[in-house]
Scaffold this active site. Structure first.
Site, mmCIF file in Angstrom:
data_model
loop_
_atom_site.group_PDB
_atom_site.id
_atom_site.type_symbol
_atom_site.label_atom_id
_atom_site.label_comp_id
_atom_site.label_asym_id
_atom_site.label_seq_id
_atom_site.Cartn_x
_atom_site.Cartn_y
_atom_site.Cartn_z
ATOM 1 N N ASN A 1 1.621 -7.826 -10.535
ATOM 2 C CA ASN A 1 2.475 -6.631 -10.460
ATOM 3 C C ASN A 1 2.634 -6.023 -11.847
ATOM 4 O O ASN A 1 2.618 -6.727 -12.855
ATOM 5 C CB ASN A 1 3.860 -7.020 -9.922
ATOM 6 C CG ASN A 1 4.785 -5.828 -9.792
ATOM 7 O OD1 ASN A 1 4.397 -4.769 -9.298
ATOM 8 N ND2 ASN A 1 6.020 -5.974 -10.237
ATOM 9 N N GLY B 1 -0.237 6.679 -8.395
ATOM 10 C CA GLY B 1 -1.526 5.995 -8.514
ATOM 11 C C GLY B 1 -2.227 6.160 -9.848
ATOM 12 O O GLY B 1 -3.441 5.951 -9.940
ATOM 13 N N SER B 2 -1.486 6.478 -10.914
ATOM 14 C CA SER B 2 -2.162 6.582 -12.213
ATOM 15 C C SER B 2 -2.685 5.213 -12.654
ATOM 16 O O SER B 2 -3.700 5.122 -13.344
ATOM 17 C CB SER B 2 -1.236 7.181 -13.280
ATOM 18 O OG SER B 2 -0.171 6.319 -13.560
ATOM 19 N N ASN B 3 -2.019 4.141 -12.249
ATOM 20 C CA ASN B 3 -2.517 2.797 -12.592
ATOM 21 C C ASN B 3 -3.769 2.447 -11.792
ATOM 22 O O ASN B 3 -4.652 1.750 -12.296
ATOM 23 C CB ASN B 3 -1.425 1.745 -12.389
ATOM 24 C CG ASN B 3 -0.440 1.730 -13.533
ATOM 25 O OD1 ASN B 3 -0.766 1.309 -14.629
ATOM 26 N ND2 ASN B 3 0.757 2.250 -13.295
ATOM 27 N N MET C 1 6.254 -0.126 -3.791
ATOM 28 C CA MET C 1 7.714 -0.045 -3.755
ATOM 29 C C MET C 1 8.335 -0.862 -2.613
ATOM 30 O O MET C 1 9.398 -0.509 -2.113
ATOM 31 C CB MET C 1 8.155 1.427 -3.657
ATOM 32 C CG MET C 1 7.647 2.309 -4.783
ATOM 33 S SD MET C 1 8.041 1.667 -6.424
ATOM 34 C CE MET C 1 9.736 2.216 -6.539
ATOM 35 N N ARG C 2 7.682 -1.938 -2.205
ATOM 36 C CA ARG C 2 8.234 -2.807 -1.164
ATOM 37 C C ARG C 2 8.365 -4.222 -1.713
ATOM 38 O O ARG C 2 7.547 -4.645 -2.532
ATOM 39 C CB ARG C 2 7.331 -2.864 0.083
ATOM 40 C CG ARG C 2 6.870 -1.553 0.643
ATOM 41 C CD ARG C 2 7.970 -0.634 1.065
ATOM 42 N NE ARG C 2 8.898 -1.194 2.033
ATOM 43 C CZ ARG C 2 10.063 -0.638 2.347
ATOM 44 N NH1 ARG C 2 10.456 0.476 1.748
ATOM 45 N NH2 ARG C 2 10.854 -1.197 3.239
ATOM 46 N N HIS D 1 5.336 -3.649 -14.063
ATOM 47 C CA HIS D 1 6.729 -3.215 -14.030
ATOM 48 C C HIS D 1 7.053 -2.466 -15.328
ATOM 49 O O HIS D 1 6.677 -2.929 -16.411
ATOM 50 C CB HIS D 1 7.648 -4.435 -13.874
ATOM 51 C CG HIS D 1 9.085 -4.065 -13.759
ATOM 52 N ND1 HIS D 1 9.625 -3.528 -12.601
ATOM 53 C CD2 HIS D 1 10.099 -4.116 -14.651
ATOM 54 C CE1 HIS D 1 10.911 -3.281 -12.800
ATOM 55 N NE2 HIS D 1 11.218 -3.623 -14.028
HETATM 56 C C1 GRF Z 1 4.637 2.358 -12.835
HETATM 57 O O1 GRF Z 1 5.510 2.775 -13.835
HETATM 58 C C2 GRF Z 1 4.804 0.889 -12.527
HETATM 59 O O2 GRF Z 1 5.213 0.141 -13.614
HETATM 60 C C3 GRF Z 1 5.896 0.916 -11.487
HETATM 61 O O3 GRF Z 1 5.633 2.062 -10.710
HETATM 62 C C4 GRF Z 1 4.937 3.023 -11.503
HETATM 63 C C5 GRF Z 1 3.684 3.402 -10.768
HETATM 64 O O4 GRF Z 1 2.996 4.436 -11.409
HETATM 65 N N1 GRF Z 1 5.918 -0.319 -10.736
HETATM 66 P P1 GRF Z 1 1.634 5.005 -10.813
HETATM 67 O O5 GRF Z 1 1.878 5.273 -9.341
HETATM 68 O O6 GRF Z 1 0.573 3.981 -11.013
HETATM 69 O O7 GRF Z 1 1.357 6.262 -11.571
#
Ligand code: GRF
Length: 223
Positions: A135, A40-42, A118-119, A137
């Site tokens: 999304n 969840g860093s994003n 991841m689905r 990636h």
């Molecule tokens: C990221 O690298 C994103 O590109 C990929 O999964 C990772 C998720 O990172 N789809 P986080 O959980 O947001 O830290």
């Protein structure tokens, strides 16, 4: 065996410039849902962009599918409601997505952001939110789609990889690209060190890409 070529890499020039906050200013506060399966860093990057006024949005809900996901405690910290929808409780992907859509409608969501989701999503979600699912990636698409994108880039011995934010379509890791950022691969990179640098760029471009997508929608509506 000779030493691998190791020049001074022009790292700075590989980083695409930030778009100015004026350029990305939204007229209306958009309602976001974040879907995440892990760290969840994003999620945190989007929350910070909102807090600092860089993104005119509100995270109305976090949907997560894995009971142990760290993202849940991040949502708690940011006082965002977190809804667990566990894919293991559904036999069909479509039924799983129907439960997700129900929650998204309940929170009156404008944009859905898959940040480490991841689905594989189905037409059920995409038809409910046409062109409104985003999304992120960890590669420069269309290279290295699917799982293990960072490892695949290392295995392919490419010199530059990066990350992509795109609109989701039915085919995995496809769909119109919103923003990409390049990251050079260094000689002693491991999947962990490379992913860490890719993530710095992810956190920078994801909020900008959300604003960009919403802006293009605003323009279409006002036409
Ligand atoms: C990221 O690298 C994103 O590109 C990929 O999964 C990772 C998720 O990172 N789809 P986080 O959980 O947001 O830290």
């Amino acid at each position: 065996m000779g030493k691998e070529f190791d020049s001074d890499r022009p790292i700075a020039s590989l980083i695409s410039p930030d778009r100015s906050s004026e350029e990305l200013q939204l007229n209306k506060t958009i309602k976001l849902a974040i879907m995440a399966s892990g760290n969840g860093s994003n999620f945190e990057a989007v929350a910070k962009a909102i807090e600092t006024g860089k993104l005119n949005a509100e995270i109305k809900v976090l949907i997560y599918n894995n009971p142990d996901a760290k993202v849940r405690s991040r949502a708690e910290k940011w006082q965002v409601p977190a809804v667990l929808i566990n894919h293991k409780e559904f036999k069909k992907r479509q039924d799983f997505d129907r439960a997700i859509v129900e929650t998204l409608k309940e929170y009156q969501i404008d944009w859905v952001v898959m940040a480490g989701w991841m689905r594989v999503v189905t037409e059920v979600l995409l038809q409910a939110f046409p062109n409104r699912v985003i999304n992120i990636h960890p590669s420069l698409l269309p290279s290295f789609r699917g799982l293990r994108a960072v490892e695949k880039a290392l295995e392919a011995k490419v010199k530059i990889t990066g990350c992509t934010v795109h609109i989701v379509s039915l085919e995995v890791d496809s769909g119109p690209i919103l923003i990409q950022a390049a990251v050079p691969i260094l000689i002693d990179d491991t999947p962990e060190t490379l992913h860490a640098r890719v993530q710095i760029e992810e956190h920078r471009i994801l909020p900008q890409a959300i604003a960009l997508a919403a802006l293009s929608q605003e323009k279409q509506v006002s036409k």
